[in-house]
Design a protein around this motif. Sequence first.
Motif, PDB file in Angstrom:
ATOM      1  N   VAL A 641       0.870  -1.179   0.000  1.00  0.00           N
ATOM      2  CA  VAL A 641       0.000   0.000   0.000  1.00  0.00           C
ATOM      3  C   VAL A 641       0.899   1.219   0.000  1.00  0.00           C
ATOM      4  N   ALA A 642       0.835   1.987  -1.072  1.00  0.00           N
ATOM      5  CA  ALA A 642       1.662   3.178  -1.223  1.00  0.00           C
ATOM      6  C   ALA A 642       0.771   4.404  -1.246  1.00  0.00           C
ATOM      7  N   ILE A 643       1.059   5.350  -0.371  1.00  0.00           N
ATOM      8  CA  ILE A 643       0.346   6.630  -0.346  1.00  0.00           C
ATOM      9  C   ILE A 643       1.315   7.716  -0.810  1.00  0.00           C
ATOM     10  N   GLU A 644       0.886   8.497  -1.762  1.00  0.00           N
ATOM     11  CA  GLU A 644       1.712   9.594  -2.269  1.00  0.00           C
ATOM     12  C   GLU A 644       0.973  10.906  -2.134  1.00  0.00           C
ATOM     13  N   ALA A 645       1.717  11.952  -1.835  1.00  0.00           N
ATOM     14  CA  ALA A 645       1.155  13.303  -1.758  1.00  0.00           C
ATOM     15  C   ALA A 645       2.161  14.271  -2.359  1.00  0.00           C
ATOM     16  N   GLN A 646       1.671  15.339  -2.980  1.00  0.00           N
ATOM     17  CA  GLN A 646       2.563  16.326  -3.595  1.00  0.00           C
ATOM     18  C   GLN A 646       1.839  17.670  -3.676  1.00  0.00           C
ATOM     19  N   GLY A 647       2.645  18.728  -3.835  1.00  0.00           N
ATOM     20  CA  GLY A 647       2.099  20.063  -4.052  1.00  0.00           C
ATOM     21  C   GLY A 647       1.296  20.607  -2.894  1.00  0.00           C
ATOM     22  N   LEU A 648       1.625  20.209  -1.653  1.00  0.00           N
ATOM     23  CA  LEU A 648       0.856  20.667  -0.494  1.00  0.00           C
ATOM     24  C   LEU A 648       1.586  21.742   0.304  1.00  0.00           C
ATOM     25  N   GLU A 649       2.752  22.171  -0.163  1.00  0.00           N
ATOM     26  CA  GLU A 649       3.544  23.147   0.591  1.00  0.00           C
ATOM     27  C   GLU A 649       2.822  24.481   0.754  1.00  0.00           C
ATOM     28  N   SER A 650       1.974  24.843  -0.228  1.00  0.00           N
ATOM     29  CA  SER A 650       1.277  26.132  -0.158  1.00  0.00           C
ATOM     30  C   SER A 650       0.343  26.204   1.042  1.00  0.00           C
ATOM     31  N   LEU A 651      -0.085  25.044   1.546  1.00  0.00           N
ATOM     32  CA  LEU A 651      -1.000  25.024   2.694  1.00  0.00           C
ATOM     33  C   LEU A 651      -0.346  25.589   3.952  1.00  0.00           C
ATOM     34  N   ILE A 652       0.962  25.419   4.064  1.00  0.00           N
ATOM     35  CA  ILE A 652       1.664  25.888   5.269  1.00  0.00           C
ATOM     36  C   ILE A 652       2.733  26.915   4.922  1.00  0.00           C
ATOM     37  N   ALA A 653       2.592  27.510   3.729  1.00  0.00           N
ATOM     38  CA  ALA A 653       3.506  28.571   3.275  1.00  0.00           C
ATOM     39  C   ALA A 653       4.958  28.113   3.322  1.00  0.00           C
ATOM     40  N   ALA A 654       5.202  26.891   2.898  1.00  0.00           N
ATOM     41  CA  ALA A 654       6.562  26.337   2.882  1.00  0.00           C
ATOM     42  C   ALA A 654       7.121  26.364   1.468  1.00  0.00           C
ATOM     43  N   THR A 655       8.417  26.205   1.344  1.00  0.00           N
ATOM     44  CA  THR A 655       9.093  26.211   0.048  1.00  0.00           C
ATOM     45  C   THR A 655       9.247  24.785  -0.453  1.00  0.00           C
ATOM     46  N   PRO A 656       8.772  24.503  -1.661  1.00  0.00           N
ATOM     47  CA  PRO A 656       8.909  23.142  -2.208  1.00  0.00           C
ATOM     48  C   PRO A 656      10.368  22.775  -2.424  1.00  0.00           C
ATOM     49  N   ASP A 657      10.658  21.486  -2.447  1.00  0.00           N
ATOM     50  CA  ASP A 657      12.007  21.016  -2.724  1.00  0.00           C
ATOM     51  C   ASP A 657      12.340  21.174  -4.202  1.00  0.00           C
ATOM     52  N   GLU A 658      13.616  21.011  -4.506  1.00  0.00           N
ATOM     53  CA  GLU A 658      14.089  21.152  -5.889  1.00  0.00           C
ATOM     54  C   GLU A 658      13.360  20.177  -6.818  1.00  0.00           C
ATOM     55  N   GLY A 659      12.907  20.700  -7.954  1.00  0.00           N
ATOM     56  CA  GLY A 659      12.234  19.870  -8.946  1.00  0.00           C
ATOM     57  C   GLY A 659      10.766  19.658  -8.676  1.00  0.00           C
TER      58      GLY A 659
END
Length: 863
Positions: A641-659
């Motif tokens: 069972v694999a759970i993936e999440a992405q593009g959620l940094e805007s919710l906590i005003a964080a800076t996304p990682d490279e790429g």
Amino acid sequence: MIILTKYLNIGGAAGPRLNNNQLYKFSYTTEVLVDKARGSKEGSAGYKISSDVDVNLVWRDPSSKDDQLIQLAVRRSNHSIKYINKKTVRIIHMIYLTTHTFAWIGSKAKAFYSFWAEPATIKNIKRGLASLLQVQLRTGKVVENDVSGRCTVEYKAAQGQVTRTKNLETCKTAESGFTTHSQVLGVSKKSSSVTVFTLEDGFIRSAVAEETHSLAVNARRSAAAKVVSRQTLTLVGTEAGPLEAAGKDVTGVVKSIDAKFAAVGIMAEKVKSQCKGCPSLFEHWQSQQKQLEPASLSKATAPRSFLALIQSIRKASKDEILKVLKSASKTTLPQVVDAVTSSQTEASLDAMLEFLNFTDAKGLVLQERFLYACGFSSHPNERMLQALLDISKGKFGSTDIKESVVIIMGALIHKLCQKGGCDLPAVVQAKKLILAGPDSTEVESEVQMYLLALKNSMLPEAIPIFTKFAESEVGAYNTIALTALQRYNVNLMTNEVKQTVNRVYHQNRRIYEKNVRAAAADVILSSNPSYIEVKNLLLSIGNLPHEMNKYMLSKIQDIVRFQLPASKVIQKAMKDMNSANYNRFSKVGSSSAYSGFMAQSADVTSTYSLDILYSGSGILRRSNMNIYGASKGAMLHGLQVAIEAQGLESLIAATPDEGEEDLESFAGMSALLFDIQLRPVTFFKGYSDLMSKMFSMTGEPMNVVKGLILLTDHSEVITLQSGLKASAEFQGGLAIDISGGMEISLWYRESKTSVNNRYTFVVTGNVTVDMDFMRAGVEVSFETEASLDFITTVQFSEYPFLVCMQMDKATFPFSEHLTKYESLSSGKSIVSRKSKKQLVPGSEFPLHQENSNMCKKVFDSNW
């Protein structure tokens, strides 16, 4: 009966020769017993047949004196049953066989003559008697035809004695069974057959044969049953007999004795089982339907009813099956679809195809249950794959179902190729479709669909496709391609594949997402990595994104600690201080990788692994839970069972990682169950979808897979040398419910992901010997109900954020049962039952010490 025989005459290898005008009088007994694998003769169920047999020469071929036609007259046959309560043998049936049987026999049977109208069971018993007369007087191996088939036989001759050992694995018969494709979930069989002849003046004084067949469930070998067959033929005297008949050929001689005699062959014929008083499928369904209500699926009675229903469906017609499908309630219908599809008969498939309407969007649940049951099928045939091919060309009410059809086609291709059916027309057509699929469309969901189908197919021809898509610009393609490559045999990982995967990890051509690079690292480390590959991985630690540094460090340490295949080359590379030093091995973070044992026994070893990768902002990027089962060198990927999440940094005003700066908000889950990749489930996709679900989240997990699965499925008819037939049926049913969810609270600055597994497993094994008027059998079974929860709690109100992972197994019951039974056509029966039950204590599976320390902080902070 009449048998035609021919002597081999190879250096004295001829079989016994009968004298003219001589009647040979024998006593004959055959006994069959069934019991658990280690049961004693005294406690077994079974019966014995005792007969007086007269043998005499009828005719000898004038052109070849070694070819002789002999007559076997069974003058009286007493059928007795020995009760399992160990009472004295009691005669319960007696028949007189006034008909004769003829055999063209010597050391080897050439023909067998009997009446067509005789019951098949009686003819088979006579064939067993005739087969016992086959003997070769010289040491050596030969191929013989007898009642149990065409088999390789080894003779060992000594003074006054010959031992015949039959290699039962070589026997070819007209009756073929089936078994589960997975060895871990399958059934093992051990068989032996030895006959000892005592000779005097070149003639048989006695023949004693013993044959044993033991069948055991690989996952639990104590769930085993055996059938033992014994034959004894003893010469009690001789007297004057009929003169040899005149004639030019064997056919004319037989017809002159009785025109109704016909050549029926020495190999046993099929016996149609008749169940007197058995309920119809609809009656059976009415008695079982309460056990298949959703509320009952967590109990062992559900898989038991499921297995019993499958057995009933396998004997039913299409119309009978449709009647049940149409009468089932809305709540039980999904379970009926599971059972009908799992039956894997022509009638059941026809009924399902007529019942389901794939253009109806409201029927999504039933359609998907049908498709998943096809994917999990124990012994699929070409027709099932052809049905899915035909469905794929039609219209769909749901794109989800279209994706599932194609994905499951890949699983059927793999199973049919495993059985040597890669060149079947439907398989060739399906292979062509999915191999061309990824390049035939630009729609992202369709490309993923074809890649997942190829992942299930395990086709070697798909490796170049995965290699190409591993370097795609779409992250979803990369992940599917890389996880697919990891499933292949290490021998198929060519230098080109390895170079591609290393380019992805080290970003030689372009920037990749963290989870893609982590998947590439998994492929490298599981594909017999070279010293240089491992050294380069170690050197990369320290130059990776913050959380990926910690993930790779944890991955390396886990491989060494758990002694996985790459551990030796990693330890060698770590001796180089440039590769392994404090600067690299002191990286901090919350990402981790850990493997451990779930269960260890002499039969099966179960392991688990948990890989967690976070983004630099503390939000889950990838969670991957795996459970494997290993038995006698075979491996089964039981669950992923694999759970993936992405593009959620805007919710906590964080800076996304490279790429990962421009990734769309997304969270979803993908499941692989018993080596079958299922259609992924999306929690949300896009910012607007995310926000709407953020405010509507109830905390309830989303279902990934739910239903009844036929895991173990073994069926065969064992033709014993006595001519009796033993029917062996082993089935294992699983009621499963896997769900997962993800919660994010901006108010409390926390997130929680959960994977919940509920399952109930039942395995039953039946070995039965049925003679129409007498029946004896044994059933071995075991069952368990269990649950496994994996919860990850993240608190990101401060940095470094707190992460706590929990993997809990609840206390669960486990029981084993043994039933022995004997019955007569008159209705009288005796049943013996024994059970053993125990409670297996629950536990929280250990993870690394760092996680334990973090959990204390999370729960001590009144979170």
